[in-house]
Design a protein around this motif. Structure first.
Motif, PDB file in Angstrom:
ATOM      1  N   SER A   1      10.596  14.246  -4.667  1.00 54.08           N
ATOM      2  CA  SER A   1      10.948  13.432  -3.508  1.00 54.08           C
ATOM      3  C   SER A   1       9.793  13.392  -2.516  1.00 54.08           C
ATOM      4  N   ILE A   2       9.935  12.524  -1.498  1.00 56.28           N
ATOM      5  CA  ILE A   2       8.892  12.303  -0.502  1.00 56.28           C
ATOM      6  C   ILE A   2       9.521  12.316   0.891  1.00 56.28           C
ATOM      7  N   VAL A   3       8.862  12.969   1.825  1.00 53.95           N
ATOM      8  CA  VAL A   3       9.174  12.823   3.246  1.00 53.95           C
ATOM      9  C   VAL A   3       7.958  12.183   3.900  1.00 53.95           C
ATOM     10  N   SER A   4       8.176  11.024   4.511  1.00 53.90           N
ATOM     11  CA  SER A   4       7.090  10.189   5.031  1.00 53.90           C
ATOM     12  C   SER A   4       7.272  10.044   6.541  1.00 53.90           C
ATOM     13  N   ILE A   5       6.313  10.585   7.318  1.00 50.64           N
ATOM     14  CA  ILE A   5       6.460  10.715   8.777  1.00 50.64           C
ATOM     15  C   ILE A   5       5.391   9.872   9.464  1.00 50.64           C
ATOM     16  N   HIS A   6       5.813   9.013  10.406  1.00 47.05           N
ATOM     17  CA  HIS A   6       4.859   8.022  10.925  1.00 47.05           C
ATOM     18  C   HIS A   6       4.894   7.813  12.433  1.00 47.05           C
ATOM     19  N   ILE A   7       3.850   7.123  12.899  1.00 46.19           N
ATOM     20  CA  ILE A   7       3.668   6.751  14.287  1.00 46.19           C
ATOM     21  C   ILE A   7       4.921   6.065  14.841  1.00 46.19           C
TER      22      ILE A   7
ATOM     23  N   ARG B   1       0.841  -1.203   0.000  1.00 44.60           N
ATOM     24  CA  ARG B   1       0.000   0.000   0.000  1.00 44.60           C
ATOM     25  C   ARG B   1       0.873   1.248   0.000  1.00 44.60           C
ATOM     26  N   PHE B   2       1.910   1.240   0.831  1.00 45.87           N
ATOM     27  CA  PHE B   2       2.833   2.376   0.835  1.00 45.87           C
ATOM     28  C   PHE B   2       3.515   2.522  -0.522  1.00 45.87           C
ATOM     29  N   ALA B   3       3.966   1.410  -1.090  1.00 47.88           N
ATOM     30  CA  ALA B   3       4.688   1.466  -2.368  1.00 47.88           C
ATOM     31  C   ALA B   3       3.813   2.063  -3.463  1.00 47.88           C
ATOM     32  N   ALA B   4       2.536   1.684  -3.483  1.00 46.14           N
ATOM     33  CA  ALA B   4       1.622   2.239  -4.485  1.00 46.14           C
ATOM     34  C   ALA B   4       1.453   3.747  -4.288  1.00 46.14           C
TER      35      ALA B   4
ATOM     36  N   ALA C   1       6.756   1.265   5.807  1.00 45.22           N
ATOM     37  CA  ALA C   1       7.119   2.404   4.961  1.00 45.22           C
ATOM     38  C   ALA C   1       8.553   2.274   4.457  1.00 45.22           C
ATOM     39  N   ARG C   2       9.452   1.823   5.325  1.00 49.53           N
ATOM     40  CA  ARG C   2      10.849   1.655   4.905  1.00 49.53           C
ATOM     41  C   ARG C   2      10.971   0.564   3.839  1.00 49.53           C
ATOM     42  N   GLN C   3      10.245  -0.527   4.013  1.00 46.85           N
ATOM     43  CA  GLN C   3      10.265  -1.581   2.993  1.00 46.85           C
ATOM     44  C   GLN C   3       9.752  -1.044   1.658  1.00 46.85           C
ATOM     45  N   ALA C   4       8.692  -0.237   1.738  1.00 49.35           N
ATOM     46  CA  ALA C   4       8.104   0.323   0.513  1.00 49.35           C
ATOM     47  C   ALA C   4       9.069   1.276  -0.175  1.00 49.35           C
TER      48      ALA C   4
ATOM     49  N   ALA D   1      14.397   4.347  -2.991  1.00 52.46           N
ATOM     50  CA  ALA D   1      14.867   4.778  -1.676  1.00 52.46           C
ATOM     51  C   ALA D   1      15.675   6.071  -1.726  1.00 52.46           C
ATOM     52  N   THR D   2      16.230   6.406  -2.871  1.00 53.10           N
ATOM     53  CA  THR D   2      17.027   7.629  -2.956  1.00 53.10           C
ATOM     54  C   THR D   2      16.149   8.878  -2.928  1.00 53.10           C
ATOM     55  N   ARG D   3      14.861   8.698  -3.188  1.00 54.18           N
ATOM     56  CA  ARG D   3      13.954   9.854  -3.258  1.00 54.18           C
ATOM     57  C   ARG D   3      12.938   9.893  -2.115  1.00 54.18           C
ATOM     58  N   ILE D   4      13.054   8.936  -1.194  1.00 52.80           N
ATOM     59  CA  ILE D   4      12.070   8.836  -0.107  1.00 52.80           C
ATOM     60  C   ILE D   4      12.781   8.821   1.241  1.00 52.80           C
ATOM     61  N   ARG D   5      12.372   9.701   2.127  1.00 49.59           N
ATOM     62  CA  ARG D   5      12.903   9.737   3.487  1.00 49.59           C
ATOM     63  C   ARG D   5      11.796   9.350   4.446  1.00 49.59           C
ATOM     64  N   VAL D   6      11.997   8.267   5.194  1.00 48.73           N
ATOM     65  CA  VAL D   6      11.006   7.775   6.157  1.00 48.73           C
ATOM     66  C   VAL D   6      11.470   8.150   7.558  1.00 48.73           C
TER      67      VAL D   6
END
Length: 297
Positions: free
Chosen positions: A85-91, A71-74, A102-105, A111-116
């Motif tokens: 790029s994406i910044v993804s902030i979570h519980i 779901r995250f990957a989609a 989220a990290r797996q996704a 991964a170079t464009r996504i910061r979890v």
């Protein structure tokens, strides 16, 4: 196209009203609620009002699960078509497997464009960190600067709350250090906080009214002359939340009142009132008082 800009992603435990998330260009990835043999996407298939209405009649205690990596990957793949790029902030990672998904996704996608980021908090406080990130993104900040600011602010965002009963935290396995309060022979109400990503007892008082008073006192202590950024959250306890908000309004740079969603409500139980807050001089948001209804279906 928004190439060159940063997309902000969080999960439904941020308990941000969908309309506010949309106006702030925040993408919400829902967790799943399992209730009486049915599965619901948090805040999508079931509203807070419907959840709290159904909860007393539930035949078994509801459960929750994090979004799948798929779901995250989609979500990430769709956003990366329009954003650089994406910044993804979570519980908090200590409360949920959402960060891990989220990290797996991110690895599955780019991964170079996504910061979890593990926010180390939940609900109102996660919502505040997400609003900080979205404000920075709207001002053109790069992902490195957004990540650095969120990471720097984590230790300054406070979460204070009280629950009608500790039983829901116990059943859901989220009781953390408050486990020490179980079985107390005294009729006390806990004032709880989030410390190091875990539910942690702060004080014990005699009544829920006193617990709310302490939450107000603790929040106003953050005022350093420029007010505080505050979200008041509640689980089917709107009158109590409004009372807390009225007392905090003179100190607030930002003030929002919102219901806790079904996933967070599963673990707190009904009746909880809490505050997420930080000193406004760290990052003023300037959001006027916003009241989000429980939205019945």
């Amino acid at each position: 196209m928004n190439k060159g800009s940063v997309a902000i992603v969080t999960d439904s435990t941020a308990d941000l009203p969908p309309a506010l998330a949309a106006t702030r260009s925040v993408t919400l990835v829902p967790l799943t609620l399992n209730l009486d043999g049915q599965s619901f996407l948090d805040g999508v298939d079931i509203t807070p009002a419907e959840f709290y209405r159904r909860l007393p009649g539930a035949t078994t205690h509801p459960t929750t699960s994090q979004p799948s990596p798929g779901r995250f990957a989609a979500t990430y793949a769709a956003l990366l078509e329009d954003y650089e790029s994406i910044v993804s902030i979570h519980i908090s990672e200590k409360l949920s497997g959402t960060v891990s998904s989220a990290r797996q996704a991110a690895e599955m996608t780019d991964a170079t464009r996504i910061r979890v980021i593990d926010s180390e908090v939940v609900s109102m406080s996660l919502g505040l960190l997400t609003l900080v990130a979205s404000t920075l993104a709207s001002r053109g900040a790069d992902p490195e600067a957004i990540e650095a600011k969120v990471m720097a602010m984590r230790a300054h965002v406070q979460t204070y709350f009280s629950v009608a009963t500790l039983e829901f935290l116990r059943r859901g396995g989220r009781i953390g250090r408050a486990n020490a309060l179980l079985g107390s022979v005294l009729q006390v109400k806990p004032v709880l906080c989030i410390r190091d990503g875990l539910v942690t007892p702060l004080e014990r008082v005699r009544t829920f009214e006193r617990a709310l008073n302490r939450i107000v006192e603790l929040t106003t202590e953050l005022d350093r002359g420029r007010g505080a950024c505050i979200i008041v959250g509640h689980a089917d306890a709107e009158a109590d939340a409004e009372r807390v908000a009225r007392e905090l309004e003179p100190f607030a740079d930002t003030l929002m009142i919102q219901p806790l969603g079904p996933v967070v409500g599963t673990h707190t139980g009904p009746g909880v009132v809490g505050v997420g807050c930080y000193p406004a001089d760290l990052f003023p948001l300037g959001i006027k008082t916003v009241r989000a209804a429980m939205a019945s279906r």
